[in-house]
Write an enzyme that holds these catalytic residues in place. Sequence first.
Site, short mmCIF file in Angstrom:
data_model
loop_
_atom_site.label_atom_id
_atom_site.label_comp_id
_atom_site.label_asym_id
_atom_site.label_seq_id
_atom_site.Cartn_x
_atom_site.Cartn_y
_atom_site.Cartn_z
N GLY A 9 37.87 56.90 -6.34
CA GLY A 9 39.36 57.37 -5.94
C GLY A 9 39.27 58.78 -6.22
N MET A 13 43.76 63.89 -8.13
CA MET A 13 43.85 63.29 -9.67
C MET A 13 42.43 62.60 -9.96
SD MET A 13 46.48 63.62 -11.14
CE MET A 13 46.66 62.65 -12.46
N VAL A 74 43.07 55.35 -7.55
CA VAL A 74 43.78 55.09 -6.27
C VAL A 74 45.12 54.91 -6.28
CG1 VAL A 74 41.45 54.21 -5.49
CG2 VAL A 74 43.13 52.53 -6.13
N LYS A 183 54.00 55.17 -20.06
CA LYS A 183 53.97 56.15 -18.65
C LYS A 183 55.29 56.08 -18.10
CE LYS A 183 52.64 59.45 -16.07
NZ LYS A 183 52.49 59.10 -14.85
N ASN A 187 58.06 59.25 -17.66
CA ASN A 187 58.72 59.92 -16.36
C ASN A 187 60.07 59.59 -16.33
OD1 ASN A 187 55.99 59.79 -15.87
ND2 ASN A 187 55.98 59.24 -13.52
N GLU A 190 61.43 62.38 -18.19
CA GLU A 190 61.22 63.66 -17.44
C GLU A 190 62.29 63.83 -16.24
OE1 GLU A 190 57.30 63.66 -15.62
OE2 GLU A 190 58.17 64.12 -13.74
N TYR A 191 62.65 62.62 -15.63
CA TYR A 191 63.80 62.74 -14.61
C TYR A 191 65.24 63.36 -15.48
CZ TYR A 191 61.77 60.09 -10.58
OH TYR A 191 61.28 59.52 -9.84
N ARG A 288 69.80 62.09 -8.05
CA ARG A 288 68.61 62.60 -6.97
C ARG A 288 69.06 61.80 -5.89
NH1 ARG A 288 62.39 62.94 -8.93
NH2 ARG A 288 62.89 64.15 -11.08
N HIS A 453 84.96 32.29 -22.08
CA HIS A 453 83.45 32.77 -22.38
C HIS A 453 83.17 32.92 -23.99
CE1 HIS A 453 82.13 33.16 -18.65
NE2 HIS A 453 82.91 33.82 -17.96
P1 NBP Z 1 46.51 58.95 -4.04
O1 NBP Z 1 47.48 58.24 -4.75
O2 NBP Z 1 46.95 59.77 -2.86
O3 NBP Z 1 45.53 58.05 -3.63
C1 NBP Z 1 44.50 58.33 -2.73
C2 NBP Z 1 43.13 57.77 -3.04
O4 NBP Z 1 43.44 56.39 -2.86
C3 NBP Z 1 41.86 58.18 -2.29
O5 NBP Z 1 40.78 58.20 -3.10
C4 NBP Z 1 41.90 56.94 -1.43
O6 NBP Z 1 40.61 56.89 -0.77
C5 NBP Z 1 42.10 55.95 -2.21
N1 NBP Z 1 42.71 54.75 -1.41
C6 NBP Z 1 43.61 54.12 -1.04
BR1 NBP Z 1 45.00 55.43 -0.50
N2 NBP Z 1 43.66 53.00 -0.53
C7 NBP Z 1 42.45 52.43 -0.81
C8 NBP Z 1 41.73 51.13 -0.62
N3 NBP Z 1 42.50 50.28 0.04
N4 NBP Z 1 40.63 50.98 -1.17
C9 NBP Z 1 40.11 52.30 -1.73
N5 NBP Z 1 40.54 53.24 -1.87
C10 NBP Z 1 41.67 53.42 -1.56
O7 NBP Z 1 45.72 59.98 -5.02
P2 NBP Z 1 46.10 60.95 -6.10
O8 NBP Z 1 47.39 61.67 -6.01
O9 NBP Z 1 44.90 61.54 -6.66
O10 NBP Z 1 46.63 59.86 -7.49
C11 NBP Z 1 45.76 58.88 -7.80
C12 NBP Z 1 46.57 57.76 -8.72
O11 NBP Z 1 47.13 58.68 -9.95
C13 NBP Z 1 47.79 57.34 -8.25
O12 NBP Z 1 48.11 55.94 -8.87
C14 NBP Z 1 48.84 58.16 -8.81
O13 NBP Z 1 50.21 57.68 -8.79
C15 NBP Z 1 48.38 58.64 -10.03
N6 NBP Z 1 49.14 59.90 -10.49
C16 NBP Z 1 49.20 61.12 -9.69
C17 NBP Z 1 49.45 61.96 -10.07
C18 NBP Z 1 49.72 63.38 -9.41
O14 NBP Z 1 50.35 64.50 -9.78
N7 NBP Z 1 49.14 63.33 -7.99
C19 NBP Z 1 49.88 62.14 -11.61
C20 NBP Z 1 49.86 61.04 -12.50
C21 NBP Z 1 49.23 59.89 -11.88
P3 NBP Z 1 40.29 57.43 0.75
O15 NBP Z 1 39.80 58.88 0.23
O16 NBP Z 1 39.18 56.86 1.42
O17 NBP Z 1 41.53 57.52 1.62
#
Ligand code: NBP
Length: 478
Positions: A9, A13, A74, A183, A187, A190-191, A288, A453
């Site tokens: 993934g 991140m 992912v 976690k 969050n 954080e809100y 929000r 009650h």
């Molecule tokens: P995303 O949450 O946007 O997920 C994108 C990734 O998931 C890509 O690698 C995509 O592959 C893969 N993916 C999906 Br969508 N469906 C899939 C499937 N069925 N099988 C395999 N791979 C699949 O990415 P992110 O923003 O980097 O966040 C990753 C995780 O970290 C999430 O759970 C998010 O909630 C968490 N998180 C994010 C942050 C932040 O600031 N963004 C902070 C803390 C935690 P592809 O490239 O093939 O589409």
Amino acid sequence: TTAHIGVTGLAVMGRNLARNFARNGYTVAVHNRTAARTRDLVRDFGDEGSFVAAETAEEFVAALERPRRLIIMVKAGAPTDAVIDEFAALLDPGDVIIDGGNAHYADTRRREAALRERGLHFVGAGISGGEEGALHGPSIMPGGSAEAYESLRPMLESVAAKAEDGTPCTTHVGPDGAGHFVKMVHNGIEYADMQLIGEAYHLLRDVAGFSPARVAETFREWNTGRLDSYLIEITAEVLSHTDAETGKPFVDIVADQAEQKGTGRWTVQTALDLGVPVSGIAEAVFARSLSGHADLRSASGHLPGPAAAALAPDEAERFAEKVEQALYASKITSYAQGWNMISSGSDEFGWGIDPGAVGAIWRAGCIIRAAFLDRIRSAFAARPDLPTLLADDHFAKEIGDAQGDWRAVVATAVEHGVPVPGFSAALASYDALRSERLPASLTQAQRDFFGAHTYRRTDREGSFHTLWGGDRSEVAAD
Ligand code: NBP
């Protein structure tokens, strides 16, 4: 080459986390459903360390040293289940799957139990700090077996953020869903924090009459004191930014509708289930949601309220100092609520979470990082059985010193018609907690009246019911 760890993934991140491991000297196997992302990572950042690019799941698993350790980054929900299923089939007993996404802790509990049956370790790790944190050092909140944590510990400690005293911002939070639960509460806090900062900003602009630049200056000054934190720092940055297109303060051209991805809502839903009051977080989630209701807002725009009137300049300066007190007191209250929730969750699921350790790992790397977190850590270090943060002498004194100004600010906000749901909910919670008697006696009496009650008495043990429809005599209830 065999890799120490794998990351599958590779969106923002996962990519940054993989780079962080590589920069710290680990060989990292990298994999993504769409292989182009894997190739891009190695092309753009391959010189930062040692990567093994894997095009298929089989290649990825084959690249890992044993016991295999792989991190899934992912999208939370069904994609995470799909990826777990795909890899679990290729792994051997003793291997460790880490989910670094924002999973709901209940999903993590379910997944951990299912994988444990197959002899696999599953670590649900909350990771905070956004993409910058993932690259330079996030706060990492792993939950799972102690054995799995031990096998990951050196690697997690090396990529995690470091607190001022050098301690890595990661710890074994507890079994199964404990890491993702904590976690989630992070969050939620954080809100609440962001809502309180928003209310302070609103008051400084509409009541003190400050310009955005002056509010930025005020926040910058606050950031040198006890409110010193990442969120206050970025608030000052945002408020001093000017929109390039219009030359207006940036904050004035952003639509005033706040969105959410769901972890705040999960916190409140879970708090309702656990029966733990987290009014600060709940008000922040509702604020929000209200902001996004253009329909309700436009249908209510004609309702009367006080005429807008800013304070005189000499009063404004003093008012700003009071707002700092109100913000600090509300913040203590909200954090106390968050920690109360962590201890309720820990009790409910038997996690044995060390509340002081949670404060310690939030000191750096995560979004709510602040000097303040070290005070929380030391409050629990001084008294491990502390029932709630407000019972700590230091916080009790600070909130006690602030309460006069806090009331004045809430009263002024009400007089000026400026909504302060966070400040006022925090103050109401503070006053309710310190009240000797609450009107809950009346509520319980009403419940006995209409639904039999029953109630307990202040003067003796047992449960009782009054025969409201009869002669109003009291009978013992069992
Ligand atoms: P995303 O949450 O946007 O997920 C994108 C990734 O998931 C890509 O690698 C995509 O592959 C893969 N993916 C999906 Br969508 N469906 C899939 C499937 N069925 N099988 C395999 N791979 C699949 O990415 P992110 O923003 O980097 O966040 C990753 C995780 O970290 C999430 O759970 C998010 O909630 C968490 N998180 C994010 C942050 C932040 O600031 N963004 C902070 C803390 C935690 P592809 O490239 O093939 O589409």
